[in-house]
Design a protein around this motif. Structure first.
Motif, PDB file in Angstrom:
ATOM      1  N   GLY A  97       0.819  -1.197   0.000  1.00 12.05           N
ATOM      2  CA  GLY A  97       0.000   0.000   0.000  1.00 12.05           C
ATOM      3  C   GLY A  97       0.854   1.248   0.000  1.00 12.05           C
ATOM      4  N   ILE A  98       0.247   2.347  -0.438  1.00  5.39           N
ATOM      5  CA  ILE A  98       0.927   3.637  -0.424  1.00  5.39           C
ATOM      6  C   ILE A  98      -0.080   4.715  -0.065  1.00  5.39           C
ATOM      7  N   LYS A  99       0.358   5.686   0.714  1.00  9.06           N
ATOM      8  CA  LYS A  99      -0.472   6.814   1.105  1.00  9.06           C
ATOM      9  C   LYS A  99       0.195   8.087   0.607  1.00  9.06           C
ATOM     10  N   LEU A 100      -0.562   8.883  -0.157  1.00 10.87           N
ATOM     11  CA  LEU A 100      -0.066  10.125  -0.723  1.00 10.87           C
ATOM     12  C   LEU A 100      -0.666  11.314   0.015  1.00 10.87           C
ATOM     13  N   PHE A 101      -0.015  12.476  -0.059  1.00  8.19           N
ATOM     14  CA  PHE A 101      -0.435  13.631   0.718  1.00  8.19           C
ATOM     15  C   PHE A 101      -0.533  14.878  -0.147  1.00  8.19           C
ATOM     16  N   LYS A 102      -1.486  15.740   0.205  1.00 12.63           N
ATOM     17  CA  LYS A 102      -1.616  17.020  -0.492  1.00 12.63           C
ATOM     18  C   LYS A 102      -0.461  17.948  -0.147  1.00 12.63           C
ATOM     19  N   ASN A 103      -0.110  17.948   1.122  1.00 13.67           N
ATOM     20  CA  ASN A 103       0.917  18.856   1.611  1.00 13.67           C
ATOM     21  C   ASN A 103       2.299  18.349   1.209  1.00 13.67           C
ATOM     22  N   ASP A 104       3.064  19.191   0.548  1.00 17.83           N
ATOM     23  CA  ASP A 104       4.396  18.789   0.084  1.00 17.83           C
ATOM     24  C   ASP A 104       5.359  18.516   1.232  1.00 17.83           C
ATOM     25  N   ASP A 105       5.002  18.980   2.444  1.00 20.65           N
ATOM     26  CA  ASP A 105       5.857  18.726   3.596  1.00 20.65           C
ATOM     27  C   ASP A 105       5.816  17.267   4.037  1.00 20.65           C
ATOM     28  N   TYR A 106       4.826  16.517   3.543  1.00 18.40           N
ATOM     29  CA  TYR A 106       4.679  15.107   3.907  1.00 18.40           C
ATOM     30  C   TYR A 106       5.170  14.232   2.770  1.00 18.40           C
ATOM     31  N   ASP A 107       6.113  13.364   3.050  1.00 20.56           N
ATOM     32  CA  ASP A 107       6.542  12.393   2.050  1.00 20.56           C
ATOM     33  C   ASP A 107       5.546  11.241   1.991  1.00 20.56           C
ATOM     34  N   PRO A 108       5.411  10.591   0.846  1.00 22.16           N
ATOM     35  CA  PRO A 108       4.531   9.418   0.775  1.00 22.16           C
ATOM     36  C   PRO A 108       4.976   8.333   1.759  1.00 22.16           C
ATOM     37  N   LYS A 109       4.005   7.632   2.332  1.00 21.70           N
ATOM     38  CA  LYS A 109       4.301   6.483   3.175  1.00 21.70           C
ATOM     39  C   LYS A 109       3.902   5.226   2.411  1.00 21.70           C
ATOM     40  N   TRP A 110       4.707   4.208   2.536  1.00 24.18           N
ATOM     41  CA  TRP A 110       4.380   2.988   1.813  1.00 24.18           C
ATOM     42  C   TRP A 110       4.851   1.777   2.601  1.00 24.18           C
ATOM     43  N   GLY A 111       4.277   0.635   2.261  1.00 25.75           N
ATOM     44  CA  GLY A 111       4.658  -0.605   2.917  1.00 25.75           C
ATOM     45  C   GLY A 111       4.379  -1.794   2.029  1.00 25.75           C
ATOM     46  N   ILE A 112       5.035  -2.894   2.330  1.00 22.33           N
ATOM     47  CA  ILE A 112       4.850  -4.124   1.563  1.00 22.33           C
ATOM     48  C   ILE A 112       5.084  -5.303   2.490  1.00 22.33           C
ATOM     49  N   GLY A 113       4.404  -6.394   2.218  1.00 21.76           N
ATOM     50  CA  GLY A 113       4.564  -7.581   3.046  1.00 21.76           C
ATOM     51  C   GLY A 113       4.339  -8.851   2.246  1.00 21.76           C
ATOM     52  N   ALA A 114       4.907  -9.947   2.723  1.00 16.62           N
ATOM     53  CA  ALA A 114       4.747 -11.241   2.063  1.00 16.62           C
ATOM     54  C   ALA A 114       4.769 -12.338   3.114  1.00 16.62           C
ATOM     55  N   GLY A 115       4.073 -13.421   2.836  1.00 16.64           N
ATOM     56  CA  GLY A 115       4.045 -14.523   3.792  1.00 16.64           C
ATOM     57  C   GLY A 115       3.662 -15.830   3.138  1.00 16.64           C
ATOM     58  N   VAL A 116       3.839 -16.904   3.883  1.00 19.31           N
ATOM     59  CA  VAL A 116       3.479 -18.230   3.399  1.00 19.31           C
ATOM     60  C   VAL A 116       2.811 -19.017   4.510  1.00 19.31           C
ATOM     61  N   ASP A 117       1.773 -19.765   4.159  1.00 20.50           N
ATOM     62  CA  ASP A 117       1.101 -20.700   5.059  1.00 20.50           C
ATOM     63  C   ASP A 117       1.350 -22.107   4.528  1.00 20.50           C
ATOM     64  N   TYR A 118       1.859 -22.997   5.381  1.00 22.16           N
ATOM     65  CA  TYR A 118       2.205 -24.345   4.934  1.00 22.16           C
ATOM     66  C   TYR A 118       1.565 -25.361   5.864  1.00 22.16           C
ATOM     67  N   VAL A 119       0.720 -26.217   5.285  1.00 29.51           N
ATOM     68  CA  VAL A 119       0.078 -27.286   6.047  1.00 29.51           C
ATOM     69  C   VAL A 119       1.051 -28.462   6.097  1.00 29.51           C
ATOM     70  N   VAL A 120       1.707 -28.638   7.237  1.00 29.18           N
ATOM     71  CA  VAL A 120       2.694 -29.702   7.392  1.00 29.18           C
ATOM     72  C   VAL A 120       2.017 -31.061   7.332  1.00 29.18           C
ATOM     73  N   MET A 121       0.927 -31.177   8.038  1.00 27.73           N
ATOM     74  CA  MET A 121       0.102 -32.382   8.045  1.00 27.73           C
ATOM     75  C   MET A 121      -1.286 -31.983   8.480  1.00 27.73           C
ATOM     76  N   ASP A 122      -2.202 -32.899   8.412  1.00 28.00           N
ATOM     77  CA  ASP A 122      -3.573 -32.592   8.795  1.00 28.00           C
ATOM     78  C   ASP A 122      -3.614 -32.064  10.228  1.00 28.00           C
ATOM     79  N   GLY A 123      -4.073 -30.816  10.382  1.00 29.14           N
ATOM     80  CA  GLY A 123      -4.203 -30.232  11.712  1.00 29.14           C
ATOM     81  C   GLY A 123      -3.011 -29.439  12.190  1.00 29.14           C
ATOM     82  N   LEU A 124      -1.923 -29.394  11.414  1.00 27.50           N
ATOM     83  CA  LEU A 124      -0.737 -28.636  11.817  1.00 27.50           C
ATOM     84  C   LEU A 124      -0.307 -27.711  10.674  1.00 27.50           C
ATOM     85  N   THR A 125      -0.287 -26.396  10.952  1.00 23.50           N
ATOM     86  CA  THR A 125       0.067 -25.392   9.951  1.00 23.50           C
ATOM     87  C   THR A 125       1.153 -24.480  10.496  1.00 23.50           C
TER      88      THR A 125
END
Length: 408
Positions: A305-333
């Motif tokens: 995501g990124i957030k932009l601003f009208k006021n030039d005194d504010y720099d844009p703020k941004w962020g990024i994320g990544a992840g993984v979900d792994y089912v090792v076996m039935d009932g365990l993640t």
């Protein structure tokens, strides 16, 4: 929240009719035990939940629907450790004069209008690194906003796949007093304030209708869903010698469903205002989330995501994320994710430092209704968590959450 059918047919009480209703009970509970944490100076511990506050240890949700499906209600109460019993997220009565129209009154949760859409995954189910790092791109309403509270809601379904929603924030006309015995009323910006110019529990019609939410959603079969939402009109405020009004916020989102195994959502939010000045300079915000099921066992998630601003005194703020979900076996993640934000703050003070947060965790299913999860989380450069701030700007904070999740 799962719903368990307790009484299939409950006779309608206090009437002379023979109407019957289906009554279901449900509950969704989450508690986070933190046996040890570190804020950069001290070791901490406690009991909480993912988004901070008291642990949610007991909930009762009751749903009633008439036999013909044209009327019903929802009622919730909950107990949060250390706070006792209080009102739950919603208490609503609804009816359908015709099949294409649903009318509801009561207290709504933020997602009850069907428009709220989040970007959470991984750490969002543990202790969220959102208190001081302001992970604006990751949350329950990261893609599209919504507002709960008392009121009236009309949902209109004119044709298949198309929905129009209007939510008017009528508040309860109930007399309330503060500790000094003055009448107060929740009528401005969601806060209880002393009312001196009108009768207790009464609202000016202008204050009600100008905060109306209006939304529309259209589902294209086999392609996705497009949503538009208007929210957030605020009171006139004065900053210094100037006044400004927030006319509202426009949100647009699209969910793509055309690609097999891919869930993609993109959203944009815009301030629409007649402000003379803008205290925070907020102008526009864009976010996206994607989840891809590589197999039944592996799911990759990304968000940004990124957030932009009208006021030039504010720099844009941004962020990024990544992840993984792994089912090792039935009932365990196992879960692992990492997130970056371009700017953070500590104890309300701005910092130009960026912040990196991460999670490694494992969760085990317990029976058919519960799970137990254990993780390790960290955040750099003063990044904190939903339950505690980092002690200083250059601190590395961490915690070990033990998550109790139950659903009935």
């Amino acid at each position: 929240m799962k719903k368990t059918l307790i009484a299939v047919a409950a006779a309608a009480a206090l009437t002379a009719t023979s109407a019957f209703a289906e009554i279901t009970f449900g509950a969704w509970l989450r508690s986070a035990l933190i046996p040890v944490a570190y804020d950069g100076e001290d070791y901490l511990g406690g009991l909480t939940q993912s988004w901070g506050g008291a642990a949610r240890t007991a909930v009762l949700g009751v749903n009633g629907v008439s036999e013909d499906g044209m009327a019903g209600f929802t009622f919730e109460i909950r107990n949060q450790a250390g706070e006792g019993i209080n009102m739950g997220d919603r208490t609503v009565a609804w009816l359908k004069p015709i099949e294409q129209l649903k009318l509801s009154v009561g207290k709504f949760d933020g997602g009850d209008n069907g428009f709220r859409q989040g970007t959470g995954f991984g750490v969002w189910d543990y202790v969220r690194p959102s208190r001081t790092t302001s992970l604006f791109f990751n949350g329950d309403d990261g893609i599209m906003d919504s507002i709960g509270g008392d009121g009236f809601m009309a949902e209109i379904f004119p044709i298949e796949g198309f929905k129009v929603m209007v939510n008017v924030p009528f508040l309860s006309m109930v007399d309330k007093k503060d500790e000094d015995g003055n009448y107060v009323q929740q009528y401005k910006d969601g806060k209880w304030e002393t009312v001196l110019d009108k009768e207790p529990g009464v609202q000016h019609a202008y204050d009600i209708y100008k905060k109306t939410q209006i939304g529309a959603a259209y589902t294209i079969d086999g392609v996705g869903e497009l949503k538009v939402l208007w929210t957030n009109v605020s009171e006139e405020e004065e900053v210094g010698t100037k006044k400004y009004n927030d006319v509202g916020n426009l949100g647009i989102a699209f969910n793509l469903s055309a690609v097999e195994n891919l869930n993609l959502a993109i959203g944009a939010k815009f301030d629409i205002s007649d402000k003379e000045i803008d205290p925070d300079g907020n102008k526009a915000y864009f976010a996206a989330k994607a989840s891809y099921n590589v197999s039944d066992a592996i799911t990759f998630n990304m968000v940004g995501g990124i957030k932009l601003f009208k006021n030039d005194d504010y720099d844009p703020k941004w962020g990024i994320g990544a992840g993984v979900d792994y089912v090792v076996m039935d009932g365990l993640t196992v879960n692992a994710d990492i997130r970056y934000m371009s700017e953070t703050k500590v104890n309300g003070n701005g910092s130009e430092d960026d912040s990196l947060s991460f999670l490694v965790a494992a969760a085990k299913t317990i029976g058919s209704n519960a799970s137990l999860g254990v993780g390790f989380e960290g955040a750099t450069n003063g990044g904190g968590f939903s339950t505690f701030d980092a002690a200083k700007n250059d601190a590395f904070a961490w915690c070990v959450p033990v998550m109790f999740n139950l659903s009935f």
